[in-house]
Scaffold this active site. Structure first.
Site, short mmCIF file in Angstrom:
data_model
loop_
_atom_site.label_atom_id
_atom_site.label_comp_id
_atom_site.label_asym_id
_atom_site.label_seq_id
_atom_site.Cartn_x
_atom_site.Cartn_y
_atom_site.Cartn_z
N GLY A 183 0.82 -1.20 0.00
CA GLY A 183 0.00 0.00 0.00
C GLY A 183 0.86 1.25 0.00
O GLY A 183 2.08 1.20 -0.11
N ASP A 200 -12.33 5.13 2.70
CA ASP A 200 -11.48 4.47 1.71
C ASP A 200 -12.09 3.14 1.28
O ASP A 200 -11.41 2.12 1.18
CB ASP A 200 -10.08 4.24 2.29
#
Length: 617
Positions: free
Chosen positions: A301, A419
């Site tokens: 990520g 998110d």
């Protein structure tokens, strides 16, 4: 000058070699059933390259972390050669023998943790020379003899635990020990002194505190004099002032927002837990992930990498490791993720098992989701892994909606995820959806309609109002969910520049609207389904996705309504209502455009007739 550099280099190498020999001597004296010391080999390199050893910029050992490593054997006096050592952690092993007096040479030592072993013999008097020592924990061993008076000279000492041993004799009651609580000496039956509440042989009995006698029962000459009255009034006023300050302080402490618990240093309490969260040691997670092997990476990520690991009890976990060069945003993401996960528990929310905070590491431990993420299953699945079938996709849609609905409607305060996307919807062994990654999540009071923050998220999932104004609400999560739903139906990314080559819309939402308008539903569905679906079951999900991705947040349904629609309650009515509204809106736009056209034509005609009149003059 060159000679000086060579001498310094030679000195550095000599120091590293000496420290390496000392640590290798320790390794040779210990039994290591789990091979955690496998890298401790002088032939491989200096000790700064070994696991569980930390060095400073001058390649001198400053930290040895071997807690909970199932080691057995005895400590060696050669450890006293690690002159720059600050932290020696050997807790929760099976170490026997005595504490080497040579540890008193470690004058830079800040933390000495030998608790939960089987160490015998006395506490070395030489430990009194460790003037920088803050944490000394020798509890749960079999230490005997008296507590050295030299330890009272360590004025930096903050944490001392000698409990659960076989110590005897008086407990010093001066120096740094005056701040130590009695629990530090508990379960040492032969200790005595004021701290323990047990008098030592030959000493006077420990006096009990005098009983409280109310002033009104005491009579003395002159008590009713003006001076006595004034003195009494001053004393009473002082007492009232003190009580008011105490009450005020208690109220302030109660109202004052509590700091994040992860500000507690590991050295303060390595066993700290919050709710259902466990605090893991760095060693546990290094062993579990094979020292964060590249072969164990599950995903990468913006701020972290995720590794597959196996704990000592055999449990398979996913370990999220924050990048070492983390930014402030990365640190805040870590803190938010721990805080939010400690607040929520739901079948469709990814549970956090625990975390690790080390001076150099930030790690989160989750259960490993056997079937990865929705994004992985849609686009990056191995060749022999079958695609998600239609019933599974609908079950994923419902499960993730339930998880988000719980955050919005059942948490106090409500939580905005911020998110939501296919890579953050994870799948367990039964392909049940679990919403994960709370790094951007924020709690929000129910009376608030939105919070304004710097826009974060992933392009394609970001709602229009959030992208332009930074206003985040539960309706921004709804928009992102709608985009994820379209991705689940089509197998396509919400934003894909490659579609430009096909003269298609870059945004998935626009692409879907175009085909739905043309009634080409078969062009929308993921080709991987191979026609194993029924149009009448796909179309409602497309309709729901479009309802969730409306431009106005006020027009989008709540997640609780989305759940009901997925269960067959109210979608048809809501879609018809939206279609009517869209029809009215289109008619209004058409009328407005026609009025504008007529207005411009009329204005043009007037100007055309006016021009000759001007030239007549």
């Amino acid at each position: 000058m060159v000679w000086m550099i060579l001498v310094a280099h030679s000195s550095s190498n000599t120091s590293a070699s000496m420290e390496g020999d000392a640590l290798y001597s320790l390794r040779s004296n210990l039994l290591d059933p789990n091979n955690v010391l496998q890298s401790w080999d002088p032939a491989v390199g200096n000790p700064c390259t070994w696991f569980h050893v930390t060095c400073n910029s001058e390649n001198s050992v400053t930290r040895v972390d071997l807690g909970n490593a199932a080691l057995s054997g005895e400590l060696v006096p050669e450890l006293g050669q690690l002159k720059n050592l600050q932290h020696l952690k050997l807790f929760s092993n099976n170490i026997t023998g005595q504490i080497p007096s040579a540890l008193g040479n470690l004058t830079n030592l800040v933390s000495l943790d030998l608790y939960l072993n089987s160490i015998t013999g006395p506490i070395p008097d030489s430990l009194g020379k460790l003037t920088k020592l803050i944490f000394l924990r020798l509890s749960n061993n079999s230490l005997s003899g008296q507590i050295p008076m030299s330890l009272t000279a360590i004025m930096s000492l903050e944490v001392l635990d000698l409990s659960n041993n076989r110590l005897s004799g008086p407990v010093p009651d001066n120096g740094s020990f005056s701040l130590v609580t009695p629990i530090s000496f508990a379960n040492n039956s032969d200790l005595c002194g004021p701290v323990t509440g047990k008098p030592c042989p030959g000493s006077p009995p420990i006096a009990s505190p005098p009983p409280f006698v109310p002033r009104a029962t005491v009579s003395s000459p002159g008590e009713n004099s003006p001076t006595a009255a004034i003195a009494g009034g001053v004393a009473a006023g002082a007492a009232l002032l003190f009580a008011a300050l105490a009450v005020g302080f208690a109220y302030w402490r109660q109202r004052k927002p509590r700091g994040y618990f992860f500000d507690v240093a590991e050295d303060k309490d390595p066993e700290v837990q919050l709710g259902q969260l466990k605090r893991f040691s760095l060693l546990e997670l290094q062993v579990a992930t094979n020292n964060f092997s590249e072969e164990n990476i599950l995903g990468i990520g913006g701020f972290s990498k995720v590794y597959k690991g196996r704990l000592a009890d055999g449990t398979v976990v996913a370990v999220k490791r924050l990048k070492k060069n983390r930014t402030r945003d990365g640190e805040l993401e870590f803190q938010a993720e721990v805080k939010i996960n400690s607040m929520v528990v739901h079948r469709h929310l990814l549970p956090l098992r625990g975390f690790c905070m080390d001076p150099t590491e930030r790690l989160l431990v989750y259960p490993c989701m056997a079937n990865g993420s929705v994004a992985l299953r849609l686009r990056e699945r191995p060749p022999l892994v079958p695609p998600l079938d239609w019933p599974t996709r609908k079950r994923i849609a419902l499960g993730s909606a339930k998880g988000l609905s719980y955050l919005h409607d059942h948490c106090h305060p409500k939580i905005i995820h911020r998110d939501v996307k296919a890579s953050n919807i994870l799948l367990d062994e039964e392909f049940e959806a679990v919403v994960g990654d709370f790094g951007l999540a924020i709690p929000m009071d129910y009376e608030d309609t939105h919070v304004t923050t710097t826009a974060h998220g992933t392009i394609g999932y970001i709602a229009p109002e959030y992208f332009t104004t930074g206003k985040s609400s539960e309706k921004t999560d709804v928009f992102a969910y709608g985009s994820m739903l379209l991705e689940l139906i089509t197998g396509r990314r919400p934003l894909d520049l490659a579609r430009l080559a096909e003269a298609d819309d870059v945004m998935l939402l626009d692409w879907v609207r175009g085909f739905l308008k043309e009634k080409k539903l078969d062009m929308l569905v993921d080709p991987d389904l191979l026609d194993n679906y029924i149009d009448i079951k796909v179309e409602p999900l497309v309709q729901l996705a479009l309802l969730c991705t409306q431009g106005s947040p006020l027009e989008r349904p709540k997640m609780s309504q989305v759940v009901r629609m997925l269960e067959g309650d109210g979608l048809e009515e809501k879609w018809e209502e939206w279609q009517e509204g869209e029809s009215v809106h289109r008619e209004g736009v058409a009328v407005h455009q026609e009025v504008e056209r007529i207005h411009h034509e009329t204005l043009f005609e007037r100007e055309s007739f006016a021009i000759p009149k001007i030239f007549m003059f």
